[in-house]
Scaffold this motif. Structure first.
Motif, PDB file in Angstrom:
ATOM      1  N   ALA A  27      -2.872   3.982  -8.401  1.00 19.35           N
ATOM      2  CA  ALA A  27      -1.906   4.971  -8.957  1.00 19.35           C
ATOM      3  C   ALA A  27      -1.845   6.361  -7.928  1.00 19.35           C
ATOM      4  CB  ALA A  27      -2.520   5.463 -10.399  1.00 19.35           C
ATOM      5  N   VAL A  28      -2.885   6.745  -7.440  1.00 12.30           N
ATOM      6  CA  VAL A  28      -2.974   7.866  -6.538  1.00 12.30           C
ATOM      7  C   VAL A  28      -2.040   7.461  -5.369  1.00 12.30           C
ATOM      8  CG1 VAL A  28      -4.344   9.305  -5.223  1.00 12.30           C
ATOM      9  CG2 VAL A  28      -5.298   8.648  -7.310  1.00 12.30           C
ATOM     10  N   ALA A  29      -1.917   6.199  -4.932  1.00  7.14           N
ATOM     11  CA  ALA A  29      -1.121   6.307  -3.623  1.00  7.14           C
ATOM     12  C   ALA A  29       0.459   6.179  -4.193  1.00  7.14           C
ATOM     13  CB  ALA A  29      -1.627   4.533  -3.327  1.00  7.14           C
ATOM     14  N   GLU A  30       0.540   5.836  -5.305  1.00 13.59           N
ATOM     15  CA  GLU A  30       2.019   5.883  -5.799  1.00 13.59           C
ATOM     16  C   GLU A  30       2.494   7.321  -5.931  1.00 13.59           C
ATOM     17  OE1 GLU A  30       4.726   4.239  -9.622  1.00 13.59           O
ATOM     18  OE2 GLU A  30       2.726   3.541  -9.247  1.00 13.59           O
ATOM     19  N   TYR A  31       1.634   8.174  -6.676  1.00 13.20           N
ATOM     20  CA  TYR A  31       2.089   9.553  -6.868  1.00 13.20           C
ATOM     21  C   TYR A  31       1.598  10.466  -5.804  1.00 13.20           C
ATOM     22  CZ  TYR A  31       3.144   8.017 -11.895  1.00 13.20           C
ATOM     23  OH  TYR A  31       3.574   7.550 -12.915  1.00 13.20           O
ATOM     24  N   LEU A  32       0.873  10.083  -4.891  1.00  7.94           N
ATOM     25  CA  LEU A  32       0.373  10.737  -3.863  1.00  7.94           C
ATOM     26  C   LEU A  32      -0.317  12.349  -4.376  1.00  7.94           C
ATOM     27  CD1 LEU A  32       2.642  10.372  -1.086  1.00  7.94           C
ATOM     28  CD2 LEU A  32       0.473   9.164  -1.399  1.00  7.94           C
ATOM     29  N   LEU A  62     -12.154   6.226   4.565  1.00  8.29           N
ATOM     30  CA  LEU A  62     -11.436   7.500   3.864  1.00  8.29           C
ATOM     31  C   LEU A  62     -10.081   6.658   3.745  1.00  8.29           C
ATOM     32  CD1 LEU A  62     -11.097  10.288   3.478  1.00  8.29           C
ATOM     33  CD2 LEU A  62     -10.110  10.841   5.740  1.00  8.29           C
ATOM     34  N   LEU A  63      -9.600   6.798   2.445  1.00  4.75           N
ATOM     35  CA  LEU A  63      -8.198   6.365   2.069  1.00  4.75           C
ATOM     36  C   LEU A  63      -7.330   7.333   1.789  1.00  4.75           C
ATOM     37  CD1 LEU A  63      -9.789   4.079  -1.015  1.00  4.75           C
ATOM     38  CD2 LEU A  63      -9.179   3.187   1.186  1.00  4.75           C
ATOM     39  N   PHE A  64      -7.701   8.430   1.489  1.00  3.73           N
ATOM     40  CA  PHE A  64      -6.830   9.911   1.257  1.00  3.73           C
ATOM     41  C   PHE A  64      -7.032  10.877   2.134  1.00  3.73           C
ATOM     42  CE2 PHE A  64      -6.546   7.056  -2.549  1.00  3.73           C
ATOM     43  CZ  PHE A  64      -5.217   6.568  -2.583  1.00  3.73           C
ATOM     44  N   VAL A  71      -2.186  14.397  -1.898  1.00  2.94           N
ATOM     45  CA  VAL A  71      -2.797  13.667  -0.783  1.00  2.94           C
ATOM     46  C   VAL A  71      -1.998  12.612  -0.056  1.00  2.94           C
ATOM     47  CG1 VAL A  71      -4.770  13.562  -2.166  1.00  2.94           C
ATOM     48  CG2 VAL A  71      -3.029  11.840  -2.505  1.00  2.94           C
ATOM     49  N   ARG A  72      -2.427  12.329   1.090  1.00  3.44           N
ATOM     50  CA  ARG A  72      -1.570  11.386   2.010  1.00  3.44           C
ATOM     51  C   ARG A  72      -2.428  10.277   2.289  1.00  3.44           C
ATOM     52  NH1 ARG A  72       0.472  12.840   7.902  1.00  3.44           N
ATOM     53  NH2 ARG A  72      -1.663  12.354   8.389  1.00  3.44           N
ATOM     54  N   LEU A  73      -1.873   9.046   2.358  1.00  2.00           N
ATOM     55  CA  LEU A  73      -2.643   7.822   2.681  1.00  2.00           C
ATOM     56  C   LEU A  73      -2.961   7.524   4.198  1.00  2.00           C
ATOM     57  CD1 LEU A  73      -0.713   5.157   0.424  1.00  2.00           C
ATOM     58  CD2 LEU A  73      -3.321   5.593   0.572  1.00  2.00           C
ATOM     59  N   THR A  74      -4.312   7.632   4.644  1.00  2.00           N
ATOM     60  CA  THR A  74      -4.485   7.186   5.799  1.00  2.00           C
ATOM     61  C   THR A  74      -4.011   5.879   6.207  1.00  2.00           C
ATOM     62  OG1 THR A  74      -6.596   6.234   5.339  1.00  2.00           O
ATOM     63  CG2 THR A  74      -6.576   8.520   5.435  1.00  2.00           C
ATOM     64  N   GLU A  75      -4.238   5.520   7.578  1.00  2.00           N
ATOM     65  CA  GLU A  75      -3.554   4.205   7.903  1.00  2.00           C
ATOM     66  C   GLU A  75      -4.365   3.045   7.308  1.00  2.00           C
ATOM     67  OE1 GLU A  75      -0.761   1.910   9.780  1.00  2.00           O
ATOM     68  OE2 GLU A  75      -0.915   4.128   9.623  1.00  2.00           O
ATOM     69  N   ALA A  76      -5.621   3.663   7.222  1.00  2.12           N
ATOM     70  CA  ALA A  76      -6.669   2.494   6.802  1.00  2.12           C
ATOM     71  C   ALA A  76      -6.368   2.378   5.146  1.00  2.12           C
ATOM     72  CB  ALA A  76      -7.979   2.573   6.795  1.00  2.12           C
ATOM     73  N   GLY A  77      -6.082   3.371   4.740  1.00  2.00           N
ATOM     74  CA  GLY A  77      -5.723   3.511   3.314  1.00  2.00           C
ATOM     75  C   GLY A  77      -4.372   3.026   2.828  1.00  2.00           C
ATOM     76  N   ARG A  78      -3.685   2.994   3.454  1.00  2.00           N
ATOM     77  CA  ARG A  78      -2.219   2.152   3.427  1.00  2.00           C
ATOM     78  C   ARG A  78      -2.360   0.574   3.503  1.00  2.00           C
ATOM     79  NH1 ARG A  78       0.056   4.705   6.970  1.00  2.00           N
ATOM     80  NH2 ARG A  78       0.962   6.310   5.631  1.00  2.00           N
TER      81      ARG A  78
END
Length: 314
Positions: A27-32, A62-64, A71-78
């Motif tokens: 959900a956080v990745a979708e809404y940032l 570290l995901l965000f 927030v922004r996704l890190t490469e690992a988080g993406r």
């Protein structure tokens, strides 16, 4: 933030993380944005923030990247979110499918039969069931009653429909329907022009009987009826299917005893005759294991019971 020593350590830690943490991360990745994600989830922003932080700590990843306005996704988080989202989707689908199978709207039902389903009660039952539960795959097996009952006990078949109302001991059984007995003769047979026959007319006839299907039960009935006439029956058994047996009757090899459902299927060169002095009707039963908890089976038995009541009241 701690860093796991290796992939095995990471896998062990991930296995202890609650599913809700992964869903909140998606959900956080979708809404940032923690606040917007929390509103969509129906929880507080602080609980989402705390859980995501704990998730990152548990994973050692570290995901965000936290920013002033979101927030922004890190490469690992993406990469992580893409894999987790696919896994959650598969899990949701698995849960949905399992639920559908549990209530008997999707799945497979294996049925053992004594004979063809071209006409009669079984044909009507199959059509009605398929209309009501189109996503249940019906797997039909035809064979001797003893074999189909054995397969019910072994869990290979869900239910068997057999001729007779015998006590099958460790299996549940229910009388389902009846049919009149009829005699099948060649159109060239000496009795072919008669409107009906009596058992005394058949004492000198050669009866053809299948080894499989309902053959053993049919043979027992013939033996009993001919013996009542003070005669010994002339019976030959063949390891053939029902259609082949009817073709043998048409060729004049002998006659056979069958039930009324067979008379609804035209066989070239065969005539079906009523038996005037046959008061007994063929009784058919459903047999299933008491350990079978299949909802698809329960639905089939319910429809069969409803049809049986309708036939009795007709």
């Amino acid at each position: 933030m701690r860093v796991p020593d290796d992939e095995d350590t990471l896998s062990r830690r991930a296995s202890r993380i609650p599913l809700i943490a992964f869903k909140q991360a998606i959900a956080v990745a979708e809404y940032l944005n923690f606040r917007h994600a929390a509103n969509w989830l129906g929880v507080s922003q602080s609980s989402v923030s705390t859980r995501i932080k704990a998730l990152e700590e548990d994973l050692g990843i570290l995901l965000f990247e936290r920013r002033h306005r979101g927030v922004r996704l890190t490469e690992a988080g993406r990469s992580f979110i893409a894999e987790v989202a696919a896994g959650i989707e598969h899990l949701d689908h698995a849960i949905m499918m399992a639920g559908a199978v549990s209530i008997g709207t999707i799945g497979r039902l294996s049925i053992g039969l004594h004979s063809s389903i071209a006409a009669g009660f079984l044909a009507d039952l199959r059509r009605r069931y398929r209309r009501t539960y189109p996503n249940i795959e019906l797997v039909i097996t035809e064979g001797p009653s003893a074999d189909t009952i054995r397969q019910v006990r072994e869990g290979v078949l869900d239910v068997a429909f057999v001729l007779g109302a015998l006590d099958w001991g460790d299996c549940h059984s229910r009388h389902t329907w009846t049919e009149a007995f009829v005699i099948a003769v060649s159109t060239d047979h000496r009795l072919a022009m008669a409107e009906h026959v009596r058992w005394q007319d058949l004492t000198s006839s050669l009866f053809l009987v299948r080894r499989g299907g309902a053959g053993p039960e049919v043979q027992n009935h013939i033996v009993r009826r001919i013996a009542e006439q003070g005669k010994t029956p002339n019976i030959r058994r063949f390891d053939v299917g029902r259609d082949t047996l009817m073709h043998m009757v048409a060729d004049g090899d002998g006659i056979t005893l069958t039930t009324n459902a067979a008379a609804h299927v035209p066989f070239p060169g065969v005539k079906f005759l009523k038996i005037a002095d046959e008061e007994e009707r063929a009784r058919f039963s459903a047999v299933w294991s008491p350990h079978n908890r299949s909802s698809a089976l329960r639905h089939l038995l319910d429809i069969a019971a409803e049809m049986s009541k309708q036939n009795q009241s007709a």
